[in-house]
Design a protein around this motif. Structure first.
Motif, PDB file in Angstrom:
ATOM      1  N   GLY A 171       0.821  -1.214   0.000  1.00 58.92           N
ATOM      2  CA  GLY A 171       0.000   0.000   0.000  1.00 58.92           C
ATOM      3  C   GLY A 171       0.850   1.257   0.000  1.00 58.92           C
ATOM      4  N   LEU A 172       1.888   1.270   0.834  1.00 58.20           N
ATOM      5  CA  LEU A 172       2.764   2.446   0.900  1.00 58.20           C
ATOM      6  C   LEU A 172       3.568   2.598  -0.391  1.00 58.20           C
ATOM      7  CD1 LEU A 172       4.095   2.307   4.587  1.00 58.20           C
ATOM      8  CD2 LEU A 172       2.300   3.783   3.642  1.00 58.20           C
ATOM      9  N   ARG A 173       3.949   1.456  -0.998  1.00 60.26           N
ATOM     10  CA  ARG A 173       4.684   1.526  -2.259  1.00 60.26           C
ATOM     11  C   ARG A 173       3.826   2.145  -3.356  1.00 60.26           C
ATOM     12  NH1 ARG A 173       5.869  -4.429  -2.167  1.00 60.26           N
ATOM     13  NH2 ARG A 173       5.443  -4.272  -4.391  1.00 60.26           N
ATOM     14  N   SER A 174       2.575   1.721  -3.452  1.00 64.09           N
ATOM     15  CA  SER A 174       1.755   2.299  -4.533  1.00 64.09           C
ATOM     16  C   SER A 174       1.388   3.757  -4.233  1.00 64.09           C
ATOM     17  CB  SER A 174       0.522   1.444  -4.849  1.00 64.09           C
ATOM     18  OG  SER A 174      -0.134   1.099  -3.686  1.00 64.09           O
ATOM     19  N   LEU A 175       1.227   4.091  -2.959  1.00 62.95           N
ATOM     20  CA  LEU A 175       0.971   5.495  -2.594  1.00 62.95           C
ATOM     21  C   LEU A 175       2.174   6.365  -2.996  1.00 62.95           C
ATOM     22  CD1 LEU A 175      -0.765   7.659  -1.207  1.00 62.95           C
ATOM     23  CD2 LEU A 175       0.164   6.915   0.998  1.00 62.95           C
ATOM     24  N   ALA A 176       3.383   5.857  -2.781  1.00 70.16           N
ATOM     25  CA  ALA A 176       4.600   6.614  -3.152  1.00 70.16           C
ATOM     26  C   ALA A 176       4.656   6.846  -4.661  1.00 70.16           C
ATOM     27  CB  ALA A 176       5.849   5.862  -2.688  1.00 70.16           C
ATOM     28  N   MET A 177       4.293   5.831  -5.441  1.00 75.18           N
ATOM     29  CA  MET A 177       4.304   5.982  -6.902  1.00 75.18           C
ATOM     30  C   MET A 177       3.286   7.031  -7.355  1.00 75.18           C
ATOM     31  SD  MET A 177       6.741   4.059  -7.562  1.00 75.18           S
ATOM     32  CE  MET A 177       7.247   2.921  -8.798  1.00 75.18           C
ATOM     33  N   GLU A 178       2.141   7.001  -6.700  1.00 70.97           N
ATOM     34  CA  GLU A 178       1.075   7.973  -7.009  1.00 70.97           C
ATOM     35  C   GLU A 178       1.539   9.404  -6.691  1.00 70.97           C
ATOM     36  OE1 GLU A 178      -3.131   8.616  -4.905  1.00 70.97           O
ATOM     37  OE2 GLU A 178      -2.722   6.513  -5.353  1.00 70.97           O
TER      38      GLU A 178
END
Length: 295
Positions: A171-178
């Protein structure tokens, strides 16, 4: 090697209690700043800061580019604690010493650990100045038994045989990409696999080629032990590597890497890393209902 050293639960507790008595801050997020990335701590509001040498039980950092202090404060409405400078195996610390702060953070009530490091790129797609969101790691010291969890297990922190398959939070990885897209820096960021080697020397060409063939995207000398200990005691983890150099993989290549160059890229890109991490902290969910004091 020094892996036989043991630290008792009471020693972690003593350090946590001392910190609680010295600051009103009760951090939810802990950040470990890698080489040249310590400026993150400077942006915290209402700071309380402590030199490592003043904190009972804390080891000392001896590396240029690592300030050696623990900074508490507010960031985007969340309470954080920042390690300006981390401890490395190559400094002669045992792995339970290099990871000592992580368990102290757990006892302070931290839920999320953010780890940053400077790393050399093995992937052809990663250039100096790029940022790699860590999706997984290979710990070479860990594979040969140099693991911070060696010795009797402390059941108060976690299980004897912890799973590591999901240690970098999706979840944190995809939030960072966003966030990277929204900040217009998506071109600088990709996910990849980080490998930890013992150091302190940089890799030989043959070692670099081996790592590359094993599917490693970036290599450094830290991070994996802290992530193993954090995962063991139930912390959510987000990690990123600032790519500071290309690892030499060819005998025809006359380039070589040095620590000054690593720190220079840290200075150039620190702003981008800082904005990304700050926004990530601002937007991550924090679950205040769990009873961290039960540990």
């Amino acid at each position: 090697m020094h892996s036989k050293e043991q630290i008792s639960h009471d020693e972690y507790q003593k350090t946590a209690d001392w910190l609680k008595s010295q600051t009103k801050h009760r951090p939810q997020v802990a950040i470990i700043c890698g080489s040249g990335l310590g400026m993150l701590a400077d942006t915290l509001k209402c700071q309380d800061s402590f030199a490592y040498s003043d904190i009972p039980g804390f080891p000392q950092s001896t590396v240029q580019g690592h300030a050696g202090r623990l900074v508490f404060g507010e960031l985007k409405g969340k309470t954080c604690v920042c390690m300006q400078g981390r401890f490395h195996m190559y400094e002669g610390h045992s792995l339970c010493k290099t990871t000592f702060p992580v368990r102290v953070f757990k006892l302070l009530g931290v839920e999320t650990l953010i780890v940053t490091n400077a790393a050399g790129s093995l992937a052809d797609s990663l250039q100096p100045g790029d940022i790699m969101v860590i999706k997984d790691h290979i710990s070479f010291p860990g594979l040969v038994g140099l693991n911070p969890l060696c010795g009797p297990n402390d059941d108060k922190f976690g299980p004897r045989f912890p799973a590591m398959s999901g240690c970098y939070d999706k979840g944190l990885r995809s939030l960072a990409m966003e966030i990277a897209k929204q900040q217009g820096v998506a071109g600088l960021i990709q996910e990849g696999v980080y490998a930890m080697v013992g150091g302190p020397n940089f890799e030989t060409i043959a070692e670099a080629r081996l790592l590359h063939r094993l599917g490693v995207d970036a290599v450094g000398m830290s991070t994996a032990p802290e992530v193993v200990v954090a995962t063991h005691c139930g912390l959510r983890v987000f990690g990123l590597s600032l790519i500071t150099n290309k690892v030499v993989k060819s005998y025809e290549d006359s380039d070589s890497v040095n620590h000054e160059g690593v720190l220079e890229v840290g200075r150039l890109r620190s702003q981008t890393v800082q904005q990304l991490v700050t926004e990530l902290i601002g937007r991550m969910e924090i679950n205040n209902n769990n009873n961290n004091n039960a540990v």
